[in-house]
Structures are given as C-alpha cells and as structure tokens.
Design a protein around this motif. Structure first.
Motif, mmCIF file in Angstrom:
data_model
loop_
_atom_site.group_PDB
_atom_site.id
_atom_site.type_symbol
_atom_site.label_atom_id
_atom_site.label_comp_id
_atom_site.label_asym_id
_atom_site.label_seq_id
_atom_site.Cartn_x
_atom_site.Cartn_y
_atom_site.Cartn_z
ATOM 1 N N GLY A 169 10.954 1.248 -8.309
ATOM 2 C CA GLY A 169 10.574 0.218 -8.703
ATOM 3 C C GLY A 169 10.869 -1.259 -9.819
ATOM 4 N N MET B 171 9.330 -2.117 -4.768
ATOM 5 C CA MET B 171 9.653 -0.586 -4.514
ATOM 6 C C MET B 171 10.714 -0.209 -4.463
ATOM 7 S SD MET B 171 7.270 -1.616 -0.774
ATOM 8 C CE MET B 171 6.998 0.684 -0.382
ATOM 9 N N ALA C 196 8.264 6.664 -9.886
ATOM 10 C CA ALA C 196 8.265 5.313 -8.961
ATOM 11 C C ALA C 196 8.478 3.518 -9.415
ATOM 12 C CB ALA C 196 7.457 6.107 -7.580
ATOM 13 N N ARG C 197 7.329 3.631 -10.328
ATOM 14 C CA ARG C 197 7.193 2.197 -10.587
ATOM 15 C C ARG C 197 8.087 2.378 -11.244
ATOM 16 N NH1 ARG C 197 2.482 3.636 -13.195
ATOM 17 N NH2 ARG C 197 1.365 3.132 -11.155
ATOM 18 N N ARG D 50 0.724 -0.775 0.043
ATOM 19 C CA ARG D 50 -0.440 0.274 0.320
ATOM 20 C C ARG D 50 0.182 0.960 -0.401
ATOM 21 N NH1 ARG D 50 -2.900 -3.439 3.486
ATOM 22 N NH2 ARG D 50 -1.734 -2.042 5.473
ATOM 23 N N ARG D 51 2.015 0.917 0.185
ATOM 24 C CA ARG D 51 2.983 1.994 -0.328
ATOM 25 C C ARG D 51 3.944 2.088 -1.178
ATOM 26 N NH1 ARG D 51 1.217 1.123 4.162
ATOM 27 N NH2 ARG D 51 1.552 1.859 6.534
ATOM 28 N N ARG D 52 4.409 3.647 -1.137
ATOM 29 C CA ARG D 52 4.822 4.008 -2.780
ATOM 30 C C ARG D 52 6.870 3.920 -3.149
ATOM 31 N NH1 ARG D 52 2.541 8.787 -5.613
ATOM 32 N NH2 ARG D 52 0.537 7.087 -6.129
ATOM 33 N N VAL D 53 6.710 4.101 -1.361
ATOM 34 C CA VAL D 53 8.214 4.458 -1.736
ATOM 35 C C VAL D 53 9.228 3.166 -0.383
ATOM 36 C CG1 VAL D 53 8.528 6.447 -0.523
ATOM 37 C CG2 VAL D 53 10.766 5.473 -1.104
ATOM 38 N N PRO E 61 4.296 8.876 -9.203
ATOM 39 C CA PRO E 61 4.004 7.052 -9.032
ATOM 40 C C PRO E 61 5.297 6.368 -10.910
ATOM 41 C CG PRO E 61 2.325 8.445 -8.910
ATOM 42 C CD PRO E 61 2.841 9.706 -9.847
ATOM 43 N N GLU E 62 4.337 7.658 -11.577
ATOM 44 C CA GLU E 62 5.200 6.947 -12.686
ATOM 45 C C GLU E 62 6.864 7.135 -12.727
ATOM 46 O OE1 GLU E 62 4.328 5.303 -15.523
ATOM 47 O OE2 GLU E 62 2.218 5.275 -14.595
ATOM 48 N N PHE F 132 9.679 10.355 -4.970
ATOM 49 C CA PHE F 132 8.853 9.491 -5.574
ATOM 50 C C PHE F 132 7.257 9.662 -5.228
ATOM 51 C CE2 PHE F 132 13.111 7.003 -5.133
ATOM 52 C CZ PHE F 132 13.035 7.062 -6.280
ATOM 53 N N LEU F 133 6.946 10.011 -4.428
ATOM 54 C CA LEU F 133 5.484 10.426 -3.469
ATOM 55 C C LEU F 133 4.855 11.142 -4.743
ATOM 56 C CD1 LEU F 133 5.536 10.221 0.351
ATOM 57 C CD2 LEU F 133 4.788 8.273 -1.132
#
Length: 116
Positions: free
Chosen positions: A87, A41, A83-84, A16-19, A80-81, A76-77
């Motif tokens: 990740g 992540m 971070a993805r 449920r987290r992005r980083v 989203p791209e 990153f927060l």
C-alpha cells in the motif's frame, strides 16, 4: 454484496479495507483505482486494462488468472504488514504518476512552452 457508494462515502469505506480489488475489464483506467492507490491500498487487479500501466509490481498483483487474484487478495488480508508495504508503494506510485502535483507541473510546462 455492496451497492455502489456515493462519492462522499467512498474514501471512508475504502479506509476500512485492507486491499482494493479492481476487476473491470472494459474501462481504460478507473478513478477508484487511482484513489485507492493514493489512499495507500495495495491493488489486486485484472490485467486487462490500463491498470497494467498504472500499478507497478511492487504496489499490487495484476493477472488474468482468477486463482492468482484470489490468492493475492487472501495474502493481503492475512498479512497486514504485507498489505501495508504494498500500500505504501501504491501510494507513492499513485501520487507520482496521477497526483495533483504531477498534473499541475505538466500544465505549468505546457503553459511555459506556449508563452515563449
């Protein structure tokens, strides 16, 4: 503020987290860091442990400067791209360096050498 999670709850919470932010400065390499990478992540970590060897530059941001770490987490927060993308590379590096496949292959090599 979050309490320590039970192992059974950790992966669901991470998903449920992005980083993943890894700030321990006294451990050689935290299992939670490797798990977060294998979950895909991006990593923001204090560059004071074995994290500097485990996390390639394309998989996260490592620094001893708190401002750099805060900025990376915010980027990153907010994106989203980004971070993805980080990740995805974190997952690739985590599996290649610390995954079950690599572990089993290393043991197969050792056993083959001993059996000769």
């Amino acid at each position: 503020m979050f309490d320590d999670l039970a192992q059974a709850d950790l992966h669901d919470a991470l998903a449920r987290r992005r980083v993943y932010v890894h700030l321990p400065r006294w451990t050689s390499l935290g299992l939670s860091l490797l798990e977060a990478m294998q979950l895909g992540m991006p990593v923001v970590a204090l560059a004071a442990t074995e994290a500097t060897e485990a996390v390639p530059a394309e998989a996260g941001v490592l620094s001893t400067d708190p401002a750099v770490l805060v900025d990376a987490a915010r980027r990153f927060l907010a994106d989203p791209e980004l971070a993805r993308a980080y990740g995805k590379r974190a997952r690739q590096a985590g599996l290649a360096r610390h995954g079950l496949g690599r572990f089993l292959a290393d043991w197969d090599d050792v056993l083959a050498q001993v059996a000769r």
